[in-house]
Motif scaffolding. Structure first.
Motif, mmCIF file in Angstrom:
data_model
loop_
_atom_site.group_PDB
_atom_site.id
_atom_site.type_symbol
_atom_site.label_atom_id
_atom_site.label_comp_id
_atom_site.label_asym_id
_atom_site.label_seq_id
_atom_site.Cartn_x
_atom_site.Cartn_y
_atom_site.Cartn_z
ATOM 1 N N ARG A 110 0.839 -1.207 0.000
ATOM 2 C CA ARG A 110 0.000 0.000 0.000
ATOM 3 C C ARG A 110 0.868 1.249 0.000
ATOM 4 N NH1 ARG A 110 -1.527 4.085 2.564
ATOM 5 N NH2 ARG A 110 -0.361 3.596 4.433
ATOM 6 N N THR A 111 1.879 1.255 0.854
ATOM 7 C CA THR A 111 2.771 2.410 0.945
ATOM 8 C C THR A 111 3.475 2.664 -0.384
ATOM 9 O OG1 THR A 111 3.111 2.033 3.296
ATOM 10 C CG2 THR A 111 4.767 3.356 2.158
ATOM 11 N N HIS A 112 3.961 1.614 -1.003
ATOM 12 C CA HIS A 112 4.676 1.787 -2.269
ATOM 13 C C HIS A 112 3.727 2.153 -3.410
ATOM 14 C CE1 HIS A 112 8.065 0.203 -0.055
ATOM 15 N NE2 HIS A 112 8.831 0.598 -1.050
ATOM 16 N N CYS A 113 2.517 1.601 -3.409
ATOM 17 C CA CYS A 113 1.533 1.993 -4.432
ATOM 18 C C CYS A 113 1.148 3.457 -4.262
ATOM 19 C CB CYS A 113 0.296 1.104 -4.362
ATOM 20 S SG CYS A 113 0.550 -0.518 -5.081
ATOM 21 N N ARG A 114 1.076 3.909 -3.037
ATOM 22 C CA ARG A 114 0.779 5.320 -2.768
ATOM 23 C C ARG A 114 1.848 6.222 -3.374
ATOM 24 N NH1 ARG A 114 1.746 9.361 0.990
ATOM 25 N NH2 ARG A 114 -0.084 10.591 1.520
ATOM 26 N N LEU A 115 3.053 5.692 -3.499
ATOM 27 C CA LEU A 115 4.166 6.443 -4.084
ATOM 28 C C LEU A 115 4.319 6.175 -5.580
ATOM 29 C CD1 LEU A 115 6.726 5.892 -1.193
ATOM 30 C CD2 LEU A 115 5.341 7.933 -1.642
ATOM 31 N N GLY A 116 3.356 5.445 -6.154
ATOM 32 C CA GLY A 116 3.357 5.233 -7.595
ATOM 33 C C GLY A 116 3.987 3.942 -8.068
ATOM 34 N N ALA A 117 4.202 2.994 -7.175
ATOM 35 C CA ALA A 117 4.844 1.737 -7.572
ATOM 36 C C ALA A 117 3.966 0.944 -8.533
ATOM 37 C CB ALA A 117 5.151 0.888 -6.342
ATOM 38 N N ALA A 118 4.598 0.383 -9.538
ATOM 39 C CA ALA A 118 3.947 -0.506 -10.502
ATOM 40 C C ALA A 118 4.143 -1.947 -10.025
ATOM 41 C CB ALA A 118 4.571 -0.311 -11.881
ATOM 42 N N PRO A 119 3.418 -2.895 -10.609
ATOM 43 C CA PRO A 119 3.603 -4.298 -10.205
ATOM 44 C C PRO A 119 5.063 -4.761 -10.288
ATOM 45 C CG PRO A 119 1.637 -4.104 -11.535
ATOM 46 C CD PRO A 119 2.314 -2.755 -11.561
ATOM 47 N N GLU A 120 5.780 -4.291 -11.290
ATOM 48 C CA GLU A 120 7.194 -4.665 -11.423
ATOM 49 C C GLU A 120 8.010 -4.147 -10.238
ATOM 50 O OE1 GLU A 120 5.150 -4.698 -15.254
ATOM 51 O OE2 GLU A 120 5.375 -3.115 -13.766
ATOM 52 N N ASP A 121 7.666 -2.960 -9.768
ATOM 53 C CA ASP A 121 8.362 -2.395 -8.608
ATOM 54 C C ASP A 121 8.079 -3.220 -7.355
ATOM 55 O OD1 ASP A 121 9.283 -0.200 -10.184
ATOM 56 O OD2 ASP A 121 7.348 0.800 -9.880
ATOM 57 N N LEU A 122 6.827 -3.641 -7.209
ATOM 58 C CA LEU A 122 6.472 -4.466 -6.052
ATOM 59 C C LEU A 122 7.184 -5.814 -6.119
ATOM 60 C CD1 LEU A 122 2.645 -3.724 -5.831
ATOM 61 C CD2 LEU A 122 4.480 -2.751 -4.433
ATOM 62 N N ALA A 123 7.281 -6.369 -7.315
ATOM 63 C CA ALA A 123 7.986 -7.646 -7.471
ATOM 64 C C ALA A 123 9.441 -7.499 -7.027
ATOM 65 C CB ALA A 123 7.904 -8.116 -8.923
ATOM 66 N N ASP A 124 10.079 -6.416 -7.425
ATOM 67 C CA ASP A 124 11.461 -6.164 -6.990
ATOM 68 C C ASP A 124 11.528 -5.990 -5.475
ATOM 69 O OD1 ASP A 124 12.368 -6.298 -9.592
ATOM 70 O OD2 ASP A 124 12.445 -4.110 -9.862
ATOM 71 N N LEU A 125 10.574 -5.260 -4.925
ATOM 72 C CA LEU A 125 10.550 -5.013 -3.485
ATOM 73 C C LEU A 125 10.475 -6.316 -2.691
ATOM 74 C CD1 LEU A 125 10.195 -3.018 -1.044
ATOM 75 C CD2 LEU A 125 7.727 -3.212 -1.457
ATOM 76 N N PHE A 126 9.612 -7.223 -3.144
ATOM 77 C CA PHE A 126 9.402 -8.470 -2.411
ATOM 78 C C PHE A 126 10.293 -9.613 -2.900
ATOM 79 C CE2 PHE A 126 5.102 -6.398 -1.983
ATOM 80 C CZ PHE A 126 5.300 -6.006 -0.670
ATOM 81 N N GLY A 127 11.081 -9.358 -3.938
ATOM 82 C CA GLY A 127 11.985 -10.385 -4.442
ATOM 83 C C GLY A 127 11.271 -11.540 -5.112
ATOM 84 N N VAL A 128 10.176 -11.222 -5.806
ATOM 85 C CA VAL A 128 9.403 -12.258 -6.488
ATOM 86 C C VAL A 128 9.199 -11.854 -7.941
ATOM 87 C CG1 VAL A 128 8.195 -12.963 -4.385
ATOM 88 C CG2 VAL A 128 7.178 -11.220 -5.860
ATOM 89 N N ASP A 129 8.656 -12.760 -8.711
ATOM 90 C CA ASP A 129 8.307 -12.476 -10.095
ATOM 91 C C ASP A 129 7.016 -11.664 -10.116
ATOM 92 O OD1 ASP A 129 6.941 -13.347 -12.836
ATOM 93 O OD2 ASP A 129 9.108 -13.600 -12.995
#
Length: 151
Positions: free
Chosen positions: A16-35
């Motif tokens: 939620r915090t990262h999406c609030r800052l404009g994160a895309a699914p690819e950014d979330l994948a990098d954040l969590f270390g997943v595909d």
């Protein structure tokens, strides 16, 4: 290469915090270390994660909407200019109010999307042959003829 990480409950708030800052699914994948496919899978199978993404994106959209509105109507805000004193070589801070005039393009964008019935662009009919030749000539849509196709 991302490695597999099982979902943890704290991921929802981080997402939620990262999406609030404009994160895309690819950014979330990098954040969590997943595909990125894993992000989509979590979004489908874990309701709290899906809600977190939705709320974070809505917050980001709200901030952009507010910024566009301020740009459209103009705004003023406190600001500080920093000068270097030529004698002492020390910085000098000067407070002032910075004014931003209304932006016509932002106004038009806002109104076209908020009140499309009043602000949409009129659509003209064009002579197809002239358009293909690069010489588009508007024609009256209510006057069809053999050389004026109905569009």
């Amino acid at each position: 290469m991302p490695t597999y990480h099982p979902y943890r409950s704290d991921f929802a708030e981080k997402a939620r915090t990262h999406c609030r800052l404009g994160a895309a699914p690819e950014d979330l994948a990098d954040l969590f270390g997943v595909d990125v496919v894993t992000i989509f899978r979590w979004q489908i199978t874990i309701p709290s994660f899906a809600r977190a993404l939705k709320h974070g994106r809505e917050e980001a959209d709200d901030m952009v909407e507010q910024a566009l509105f301020r740009k459209a109507i103009g705004c003023s805000h406190p600001a500080v200019k920093i000068f270097i004193d030529t004698k002492t070589r020390e910085p000098k801070f000067e407070s002032y109010i910075e004014h931003h005039p209304p932006d016509t393009a932002a106004c038009q964008f806002w109104l076209k999307h908020r009140r499309p019935e009043s602000w949409r662009e009129p659509r003209d009919a064009f002579d197809l042959d002239a358009a293909m030749a690069g010489d588009a000539i508007p024609v009256e849509a209510d006057e069809p003829g053999p050389d004026k196709p109905i569009l």
